[in-house]
Design an enzyme around this catalytic site. Sequence first.
Site, PDB file in Angstrom:
ATOM      1  N   SER A   1       0.192 -19.558  21.610  1.00  0.00           N
ATOM      2  CA  SER A   1       0.204 -18.711  22.120  1.00  0.00           C
ATOM      3  C   SER A   1      -2.161 -18.027  21.917  1.00  0.00           C
ATOM      4  O   SER A   1      -1.625 -17.819  20.794  1.00  0.00           O
ATOM      5  CB  SER A   1       0.774 -17.947  21.904  1.00  0.00           C
ATOM      6  OG  SER A   1       0.895 -17.538  21.080  1.00  0.00           O
ATOM      7  N   LYS A   2      -2.551 -17.330  23.219  1.00  0.00           N
ATOM      8  CA  LYS A   2      -3.312 -16.380  23.254  1.00  0.00           C
ATOM      9  C   LYS A   2      -2.726 -15.291  21.347  1.00  0.00           C
ATOM     10  O   LYS A   2      -3.906 -14.827  20.713  1.00  0.00           O
ATOM     11  CB  LYS A   2      -3.629 -15.950  24.318  1.00  0.00           C
ATOM     12  CG  LYS A   2      -4.780 -14.590  24.144  1.00  0.00           C
ATOM     13  CD  LYS A   2      -4.545 -14.720  25.845  1.00  0.00           C
ATOM     14  CE  LYS A   2      -5.990 -13.839  26.041  1.00  0.00           C
ATOM     15  NZ  LYS A   2      -6.902 -14.369  26.783  1.00  0.00           N
ATOM     16  N   ARG A   3      -1.808 -15.013  22.251  1.00  0.00           N
ATOM     17  CA  ARG A   3      -1.045 -13.621  20.851  1.00  0.00           C
ATOM     18  C   ARG A   3      -1.249 -14.151  19.802  1.00  0.00           C
ATOM     19  O   ARG A   3      -1.205 -13.235  18.711  1.00  0.00           O
ATOM     20  CB  ARG A   3       0.154 -13.207  21.529  1.00  0.00           C
ATOM     21  CG  ARG A   3       0.876 -11.828  21.208  1.00  0.00           C
ATOM     22  CD  ARG A   3       1.963 -11.515  21.583  1.00  0.00           C
ATOM     23  NE  ARG A   3       3.412 -12.611  22.073  1.00  0.00           N
ATOM     24  CZ  ARG A   3       3.626 -12.850  20.966  1.00  0.00           C
ATOM     25  NH1 ARG A   3       3.625 -11.879  20.117  1.00  0.00           N
ATOM     26  NH2 ARG A   3       4.623 -13.760  20.804  1.00  0.00           N
TER      27      ARG A   3
ATOM     28  N   GLY B   1      -3.474 -16.055  18.602  1.00  0.00           N
ATOM     29  CA  GLY B   1      -4.135 -17.031  18.199  1.00  0.00           C
ATOM     30  C   GLY B   1      -3.976 -17.935  17.381  1.00  0.00           C
ATOM     31  O   GLY B   1      -5.340 -19.002  16.513  1.00  0.00           O
TER      32      GLY B   1
END
Length: 469
Positions: A239-241, A243
């Site tokens: 996920s983007k969160r 990283g």
Amino acid sequence: MRTRFAPSPTGYMHLGNLRSALFGYLLARKMGGTFVLRIEDTDQGRLVVDAMDKIYETLHTVGITYDEGPDVGGGYGPYVQSERKSNYIEYAKELVAKGAAYYCFCDKARLEGLEDYDRHCYNLAADEVEKMLDDGIPYVIRQLIPQGQTTFADEVFGEITVENEELEDQVLIKSDGMPTYNFANVVDDHLMAITHVMRGSEYLTSTPKYNLLYQALGWEIPTYVHLPLILSANGGKLSKRHGDAFFEDFLDKGFLPEAIVNYVILLGWSPPDNREIYSLKELEQIFSAEAISKSPSTFDISKLRWVNGEYLKAMDFDKFYGLAENHLIDAIKKPDADRVALAKMVQSRIATLGEISEALDFIDNLPQYSTELYIHKKSKCDETIAKDVLAKIAPELAKIDKNNWNNQYLYKFMTDFAEVNELKNSQVLWPLRTALSGKPATPGGASDLLAILGRQESITRIETALAKL
Ligand code: GLU
């Protein structure tokens, strides 16, 4: 053999997409085939500015080249679906004529009230449809899913059968005349004569709908190679969160593109021998689709760090220095610091360039530390031994000629000192390294640190140690 990478320009390069690109590229290269880049941008609402540039940039950075495309004046560009809009509608109309698709005039308000599309417009009489088209009523074209079952074969996941009633009459052409991603994808795989479709396993559920389209149009179905999921360490999606989803996240953290590529290829593909470090050029010779596994692979940052460290170690020093220099400038403010020596010391001892500043954070200033650091069982060292050794060696070090103040000479000097004083080497090296760095671990041993800090600073640090002990 013809393979393709078909990204949608919706943002940064997801690691899963990068893997699809790499596998498609490698398979084509291995088999002497053709690799095509196709930008799937028909969903104009989801377009992200610069995403297209990101795709080119990433492919360029990792060394993936594509083999053909429309003429863009002196070279070829990739295929871009929005520029091929007129290709799709005629095939949708052919499907309507063959009874495998139909016009749908339902407006938004009607559709919003439905959970699944109810085939309302499929039941319209032919003359009604004719009239509504003549009246210019906005429409979409939907695929008609027949009754029965659909079975298809995947190279990795084997034979899969689905009940057609689980499939929806998906839209093929939208009211703006643009094809949906699902339709353009099938038409272009056919028009571009793609023989092997490699993509993430999230597309397995769409594949039966695609096959029904191939069958209705009388087209040959390509070989499917769906790639296993990539899970994050906690079992969820990357996920983007966290990283951990995008190629760029890892570049920003100081990972090398070639190491990321090498690591991503190991996600779901097993090399033929026990080696794990391969350049893209080598992989072009040995890649094979048979060695792709269907079980999900888990993203393991410590493995990526290891791979990256191997690339740093093997790198030509000048190249390493070029990459490390800015990190060194940030990390070390001392005007007389020998950056080349520092770079040589850290090259084989860091996993990423981003670690340089932490690895060298004791060079400018000796940090606060506890004398417990002098206790080290394996080195047979404790505070008393440290105090004796440091007190005795400091005046000896002070006598060493400046011209001899180098790593090799200093190492020999310390081991001779240990021998004469009937100590183990570690009983000399451990206290000195600790006194010079104030840290339990350093990128380099006592002689490296002495050489880098210089005689004056080294002696000052040893005196600080003696005052503490
Ligand atoms: N445009 C799709 C994506 O970006 C491609 C899927 C496929 O390779 O067929 O995921």
